[in-house]
Design a protein around this motif. Structure first.
Motif, PDB file in Angstrom:
ATOM      1  N   ALA A 183       0.769  -1.218  -0.393  1.00 23.43           N
ATOM      2  CA  ALA A 183       0.228  -0.303  -0.211  1.00 23.43           C
ATOM      3  C   ALA A 183       0.983   1.246   0.058  1.00 23.43           C
ATOM      4  CB  ALA A 183      -0.974   0.753   1.429  1.00 23.43           C
ATOM      5  N   ALA A 184       2.136   0.977   0.608  1.00 23.00           N
ATOM      6  CA  ALA A 184       2.918   2.424   1.089  1.00 23.00           C
ATOM      7  C   ALA A 184       3.451   2.430  -0.240  1.00 23.00           C
ATOM      8  CB  ALA A 184       3.859   2.671   2.088  1.00 23.00           C
ATOM      9  N   LEU A 185       3.942   1.880  -1.191  1.00 24.02           N
ATOM     10  CA  LEU A 185       4.648   2.100  -3.106  1.00 24.02           C
ATOM     11  C   LEU A 185       3.257   2.085  -3.555  1.00 24.02           C
ATOM     12  CD1 LEU A 185       6.415  -1.638  -2.819  1.00 24.02           C
ATOM     13  CD2 LEU A 185       7.016   0.298  -2.644  1.00 24.02           C
ATOM     14  N   SER A 186       2.014   1.549  -3.037  1.00 21.50           N
ATOM     15  CA  SER A 186       1.310   2.174  -4.318  1.00 21.50           C
ATOM     16  C   SER A 186       0.879   3.709  -4.209  1.00 21.50           C
ATOM     17  CB  SER A 186       0.469   1.271  -3.997  1.00 21.50           C
ATOM     18  OG  SER A 186      -1.330   2.112  -4.352  1.00 21.50           O
ATOM     19  N   LEU A 187       1.194   4.203  -2.681  1.00 24.82           N
ATOM     20  CA  LEU A 187       0.885   5.839  -2.915  1.00 24.82           C
ATOM     21  C   LEU A 187       2.337   6.746  -2.833  1.00 24.82           C
ATOM     22  CD1 LEU A 187      -0.101   5.629   1.058  1.00 24.82           C
ATOM     23  CD2 LEU A 187      -1.867   6.313  -1.269  1.00 24.82           C
ATOM     24  N   MET A 188       3.253   6.293  -2.781  1.00 27.73           N
ATOM     25  CA  MET A 188       4.757   6.788  -3.577  1.00 27.73           C
ATOM     26  C   MET A 188       4.545   6.748  -5.463  1.00 27.73           C
ATOM     27  SD  MET A 188       7.243   5.868  -1.369  1.00 27.73           S
ATOM     28  CE  MET A 188       7.358   3.655  -0.561  1.00 27.73           C
TER      29      MET A 188
END
Length: 235
Positions: free
Chosen positions: A133-138
């Protein structure tokens, strides 16, 4: 990045404010597909009365983000195979053109921001500690750093397309896929740096198409809603 990040935002109505907050909550995964959305809960969360919440739901239902009925309430629309296919075709076309426009209008500050977002995602992948999810936001931050070089109209249009996908259903969850997606980002950035607008746009479209193929190849990501035609009419 949202359109409000592109300069001083004009005053908005309570309905517009709630609609923007709702889109952000859907995009971040705070509100998940199929989850029942209660007007009273949102009114308390956003500090408004029930009326602007109800009107915002109607607006987002008309945009296809929510499924809304005065009697049944609202929920984030479940993705169907038809919707997923159409969504990615629209994204590939819109984001290709947005990237071409961005290169044509690029500022030194804009390019520096794009480089920073790219580097942040690259570091997070190499460290291996970031969640999918964090990678998706980045990933989103990298994309919208590019699109922010166009205009609020373009950004708002692409934000609406992105609002149908959430970090909880991201294609960045498997390292081999994430590596290929990041290689796409490398190509896009390299084309932007050399001011090759057409190549950057083409690489962006290919990147979106790759994301769709990844989604279709994985049962846990593949759209599984009913393929009956969605009704965007009386809301």
């Amino acid at each position: 990045m949202t359109s409000s990040d592109m300069g001083a935002a004009p005053p908005v109505s309570r309905t517009e404010y709630v609609a923007e907050r709702l889109k952000q909550d859907v995009a971040s995964g705070a509100i998940k597909p199929g989850e029942l959305i209660k007007q009273t809960v949102l009114a308390k969360r956003y500090g408004v009365s029930a009326t602007p919440v109800r009107e915002a739901m109607r607006l987002l239902a008309a945009d296809g983000v929510l499924s809304y009925s005065p009697h049944k309430g609202a929920s984030v629309r479940e993705m169907t195979p038809d919707t997923a296919r159409d969504l990615y075709r629209l994204r590939a076309a819109a984001e290709r053109e947005a990237t071409v426009m961005a290169v044509e209008r690029m500022t030194p500050a804009g390019l520096e921001t794009i480089r920073e977002k790219h580097a942040a995602l690259d570091r997070a992948q190499r460290d291996g500690a970031a969640t999918a999810a964090a990678l998706s936001l980045m990933n989103r931050a990298f994309h919208f750093a590019i699109y922010s070089q166009t205009s609020p109209l373009v950004v708002q249009h692409i934000e609406l397309l992105w609002s149908r996908l959430t970090p909880s259903t991201t294609v960045w969850r498997h390292p081999p896929d994430a590596h290929e997606l990041e290689k796409d980002h490398d190509q896009i950035l390299e084309a932007i740096v050399r001011k090759d607008a057409q190549a950057a746009g083409d690489f962006m479209a290919q990147h979106i198409q790759r994301a769709y193929k990844i989604r279709e190849s994985q049962p846990e990501l593949r759209a599984a809603g009913s393929d009956e035609r969605e009704d965007f009419g009386n809301v």
